[in-house]
Design a protein around this motif. Structure first.
Motif, mmCIF file in Angstrom:
data_model
loop_
_atom_site.group_PDB
_atom_site.id
_atom_site.type_symbol
_atom_site.label_atom_id
_atom_site.label_comp_id
_atom_site.label_asym_id
_atom_site.label_seq_id
_atom_site.Cartn_x
_atom_site.Cartn_y
_atom_site.Cartn_z
ATOM 1 N N LYS A 1 92.282 -102.560 56.997
ATOM 2 C CA LYS A 1 92.318 -101.890 58.474
ATOM 3 C C LYS A 1 92.099 -100.318 58.143
ATOM 4 O O LYS A 1 91.197 -99.962 58.956
ATOM 5 N N GLU A 2 92.836 -99.611 57.199
ATOM 6 C CA GLU A 2 92.505 -98.385 57.242
ATOM 7 C C GLU A 2 91.172 -97.708 56.924
ATOM 8 O O GLU A 2 90.491 -96.803 57.301
ATOM 9 N N SER A 3 90.555 -98.627 55.847
ATOM 10 C CA SER A 3 89.061 -98.236 55.540
ATOM 11 C C SER A 3 88.125 -98.295 56.798
ATOM 12 O O SER A 3 87.406 -97.810 56.920
ATOM 13 N N MET A 4 88.505 -99.732 57.454
ATOM 14 C CA MET A 4 87.735 -99.998 58.476
ATOM 15 C C MET A 4 87.694 -98.889 59.641
ATOM 16 O O MET A 4 86.799 -98.486 60.144
ATOM 17 N N SER A 5 88.964 -98.627 59.855
ATOM 18 C CA SER A 5 89.079 -97.362 60.992
ATOM 19 C C SER A 5 88.549 -96.284 60.645
ATOM 20 O O SER A 5 88.014 -95.418 61.290
ATOM 21 N N TRP A 6 88.627 -95.903 59.311
ATOM 22 C CA TRP A 6 87.992 -94.532 58.663
ATOM 23 C C TRP A 6 86.327 -94.592 58.951
ATOM 24 O O TRP A 6 85.802 -93.534 59.477
ATOM 25 N N VAL A 7 85.861 -95.669 58.749
ATOM 26 C CA VAL A 7 84.524 -95.659 58.950
ATOM 27 C C VAL A 7 84.047 -95.804 60.359
ATOM 28 O O VAL A 7 83.015 -95.023 60.728
ATOM 29 N N LYS A 8 84.718 -96.360 61.093
ATOM 30 C CA LYS A 8 84.642 -96.401 62.764
ATOM 31 C C LYS A 8 84.593 -95.047 63.256
ATOM 32 O O LYS A 8 83.870 -94.572 63.811
ATOM 33 N N GLU A 9 85.802 -94.166 62.680
ATOM 34 C CA GLU A 9 85.898 -92.750 63.158
ATOM 35 C C GLU A 9 84.689 -92.063 62.744
ATOM 36 O O GLU A 9 84.232 -91.096 63.511
ATOM 37 N N HIS A 10 84.259 -92.202 61.582
ATOM 38 C CA HIS A 10 83.221 -91.132 60.994
ATOM 39 C C HIS A 10 81.635 -91.687 61.498
ATOM 40 O O HIS A 10 80.881 -90.768 61.391
ATOM 41 N N PHE A 11 81.515 -92.935 61.579
ATOM 42 C CA PHE A 11 80.139 -93.460 61.735
ATOM 43 C C PHE A 11 79.845 -94.462 62.875
ATOM 44 O O PHE A 11 78.513 -94.679 63.373
ATOM 45 N N ASN A 12 80.902 -94.672 63.594
ATOM 46 C CA ASN A 12 80.816 -95.369 64.748
ATOM 47 C C ASN A 12 79.660 -96.643 64.440
ATOM 48 O O ASN A 12 78.406 -96.616 65.371
ATOM 49 N N PRO A 13 79.912 -97.449 63.597
ATOM 50 C CA PRO A 13 78.692 -98.474 63.168
ATOM 51 C C PRO A 13 78.510 -99.384 64.382
ATOM 52 O O PRO A 13 79.246 -99.697 64.992
ATOM 53 N N LYS A 14 77.152 -99.848 64.478
ATOM 54 C CA LYS A 14 77.044 -101.024 65.592
ATOM 55 C C LYS A 14 77.617 -102.163 65.245
ATOM 56 O O LYS A 14 77.963 -102.884 66.005
ATOM 57 N N VAL A 15 77.932 -102.503 63.953
ATOM 58 C CA VAL A 15 78.651 -103.736 63.657
ATOM 59 C C VAL A 15 79.751 -103.436 62.487
ATOM 60 O O VAL A 15 79.287 -102.593 61.634
ATOM 61 N N ASN A 16 80.984 -103.616 62.686
ATOM 62 C CA ASN A 16 82.086 -103.344 61.771
ATOM 63 C C ASN A 16 82.132 -104.271 60.769
ATOM 64 O O ASN A 16 82.285 -105.414 60.688
ATOM 65 N N ALA A 17 81.516 -103.983 59.368
ATOM 66 C CA ALA A 17 81.345 -105.034 58.260
ATOM 67 C C ALA A 17 82.190 -104.483 57.321
ATOM 68 O O ALA A 17 82.684 -103.182 57.085
ATOM 69 N N PHE A 18 82.813 -105.411 56.464
ATOM 70 C CA PHE A 18 83.803 -105.060 55.284
ATOM 71 C C PHE A 18 83.074 -105.896 54.056
ATOM 72 O O PHE A 18 82.809 -107.073 54.345
ATOM 73 N N SER A 19 83.250 -105.259 52.855
ATOM 74 C CA SER A 19 82.928 -106.124 52.118
ATOM 75 C C SER A 19 84.197 -105.927 50.946
ATOM 76 O O SER A 19 84.771 -104.814 50.732
ATOM 77 N N PHE A 20 84.589 -107.164 50.294
ATOM 78 C CA PHE A 20 85.870 -107.112 49.509
ATOM 79 C C PHE A 20 85.786 -106.526 48.169
ATOM 80 O O PHE A 20 84.582 -106.679 47.387
#
Ligand code: ZN
Length: 335
Positions: free
Chosen positions: A238-257
């Motif tokens: 959650k924290e890494s996804m939230s960081w990415v959203k905050e800085h890059f506002n990606p069109k698709v929220n993607a996560f790789s394990f």
């Protein structure tokens, strides 16, 4: 059928040919992934896996472009949602760990060839604030080699083997062991970060994102999920996804394990589903395989051997085809 499949399996995938494999396979989307590409030696990587040179990477891309069409992360997302079908053989390229060469070396190649890609980053390493524990391990091995220890130990240098074991088996929660060995072997991790800049800066990440590279999350600081608690798995995601959203506002929220999704249970996905930082796409590293959850996709690691992408992808496709055709149990028995 079984005899035929066994006969097929004994043939090298290359001999069957990618076009024949594509004719038989239903899953036309392949997801090859890399970490980095470089013509120079990278001491924080070399002892861990063999990265590609620029020429080798270009050859891989030429093979991919000849047989598959490149698709964006958005295309993958729409395909998963059933909005836009992927009918032609396609690939989406991704890179893990946010390494510096993705900006300096990989981006120009991707632009030249018109290939979209996704880069999965660990916020803790961005701007060279910290070194990933596996990269510390690699630097220690590199130092041992420079001190004259050799990787292939003879009975005479058992000591070298012991050191190597101690370094390469250190897990995420044993990072202090690597820090202590750093002091003993006089490897200054902070100096390496300052001088070599192994990771991308936030500015470089922004420029990558402006140039068609989607940014995704890869956990905060790269633990192996099977060895951490469910709460910590959720926090890292959650924290890494939230960081990415905050800085890059990606069109698709993607996560790789990080490392692998081995040992990640259903509960993890159930709890995350109701969270504001829920990744809509999850990526693993288990090869060309299908998951029960449609938004959990498995990627093909291309850097695992000295083989080129064509043979890695052909064997992955053949293996997946056989598993589907004759049932998993049969493959387990014959393997
Ligand atoms: Zn990684």
């Amino acid at each position: 059928m079984l005899a035929k499949a066994r006969q097929l399996f004994s043939l090298p995938a290359k001999a069957i040919g990618i076009q024949n494999l594509l004719r038989l396979t239903q899953n036309k989307l392949i997801l090859p992934f890399y970490h980095t590409v470089s013509d120079s030696p990278l001491p924080h990587i070399a002892p861990l896996y063999r990265h590609k040179t620029i020429r080798e990477f270009k050859n891989d891309l030429e093979f991919l472009l000849k047989n598959f069409q490149p698709v964006s992360l958005q295309d993958v997302d729409l395909h998963i949602k059933g909005v836009k079908e992927i009918t032609k053989p396609s690939f989406h390229l991704s890179f893990d760990d946010g390494l510096q060469e993705i900006y300096s070396t990989v981006l120009p190649v991707l632009k030249e060839k018109g290939i979209p890609a996704t880069l999965f980053v660990n916020p803790a390493f961005v701007d060279n604030k910290r070194l990933f524990f596996r990269h510390k391990a690699a630097l220690l091995i590199d130092k041992l080699e420079k001190k004259g220890f050799h990787r292939i130990s003879t009975p005479k240098d058992n000591k070298a083997k012991e050191w190597e074991q101690l370094i390469l088996t250190a897990q995420y929660h044993q990072e202090t062991r690597l820090d202590e060995l750093g002091i003993l072997l006089e490897v200054d991790f902070n100096e390496y970060l300052e001088k070599k800049h192994p990771y991308l800066s936030i500015g470089e990440l922004k420029r990558l994102s402006l140039n068609g590279v989607e940014i995704g999350a890869h956990s905060i600081d790269h633990p192996e999920y099977q060895y951490i608690s469910l709460d910590e798995q959720l926090r890292q995601t959650k924290e890494s996804m939230s960081w990415v959203k905050e800085h890059f506002n990606p069109k698709v929220n993607a996560f790789s394990f990080p490392f692998t999704d081995f040992g990640v249970g259903n509960k993890f996905f159930e709890i995350l589903e109701n969270d504001i930082n829920y990744p809509v796409l999850f990526f693993g590293t288990a090869g060309h395989k299908t998951e029960l959850n449609a938004n959990h996709l498995q990627r093909i690691p291309i850097e695992t051997s000295t083989k080129n992408a064509s043979s890695v992808i052909a064997s992955e496709m053949l293996s997946s085809l056989l598993k589907k055709g004759i049932g998993k149990s049969v493959i387990t028995r014959t393997a």
